[in-house]
Enzyme design. Sequence first.
Site, short mmCIF file in Angstrom:
data_model
loop_
_atom_site.label_atom_id
_atom_site.label_comp_id
_atom_site.label_asym_id
_atom_site.label_seq_id
_atom_site.Cartn_x
_atom_site.Cartn_y
_atom_site.Cartn_z
N ASP A 203 0.81 -1.22 0.00
CA ASP A 203 0.00 0.00 0.00
C ASP A 203 0.85 1.27 0.00
OD1 ASP A 203 -2.50 1.36 0.09
OD2 ASP A 203 -2.29 1.64 2.25
N SER A 227 -6.91 5.18 -0.11
CA SER A 227 -7.27 3.86 -0.62
C SER A 227 -8.76 3.60 -0.40
CB SER A 227 -6.44 2.78 0.09
OG SER A 227 -5.07 2.99 -0.10
N GLN A 277 -5.65 -2.20 -6.63
CA GLN A 277 -6.11 -1.20 -5.66
C GLN A 277 -6.78 -0.05 -6.40
OE1 GLN A 277 -3.13 1.09 -3.42
NE2 GLN A 277 -4.31 0.72 -1.57
#
Length: 286
Positions: A203, A227, A277
């Site tokens: 991430d 996110s 993502q």
Amino acid sequence: MGNPVDQLVDLLDLEQIEVNIFRGRSPEESLQRVFGGQVAGQALIAAGRTVASDRPVHSLHAYFLRPGIPGVPIVYQVDRIRDGRSFTTRRVLGVQQGRTIFALTADFHLPEESPFTHQLPMAPVPQPEELPTALEEVGSVLGELPPFISRRQPFDIRYVERLRWTAEELAGVEPRSAVWLRTNGRLGDDQLVHACAVTYASDMTLLDAVRIPVEPLWGTRHFDMASLDHAMWFHRPFRADDWLLYQQESPVAIGGRGLARGQLFNRQGELVVSVMQEGLFRRIAD
């Protein structure tokens, strides 16, 4: 509390407060929300601690529902959805101050022989020993490092291509990025910890691919990104303390959302993890 890698392992070492309930620390930070990779990594640890050790994680799908508050513990509630002959499924909710901030579904698979195998090849890139660390490269330009750099200290990250700092350098650049990464120290042999460490790291740079065509990755930001969801597929065993190449690209950005996908390869060129993502991006008011 020791070096940054020890601190990462400690962060992932949840306190079990009931059979299916775990509590994780959330470091006090000056930033406005808890780092998403931390929450995903802790949730995966919670799920994995309810699964037999001979079943490694093979996939996870997660949603970031609300921003987490730094410094406030997060409680992870595990629902044992399925315990099958080959697959085990867990659902995890991350709760903070009575509100659900995160939801994850993880699947674990008893390893079995494959009737066939294939993969697309890793792109040819410079080896990590030939590249400066991200801290060296950024520090040589900015001098003072941004506050969120503390999240990256457990990892040695090296950008494959030189960072771009001006509008002229950004002109015509495709939404792609690649980094070599590994932990800044050795981990133990618990494969779940290695999977959670890579979940944490996945991430940190993936949404870089969305931003690359519009602004430098470091320094003053003109866009705030958060996110929305995160998915990973674990293909082969790996070690997070050995070098992994993280190739990243953004196929589309529209409607205030940017999609990014990544692939992690070991030094032998084997694809070990795939990642997807989506992030929300908004212009920061002047």
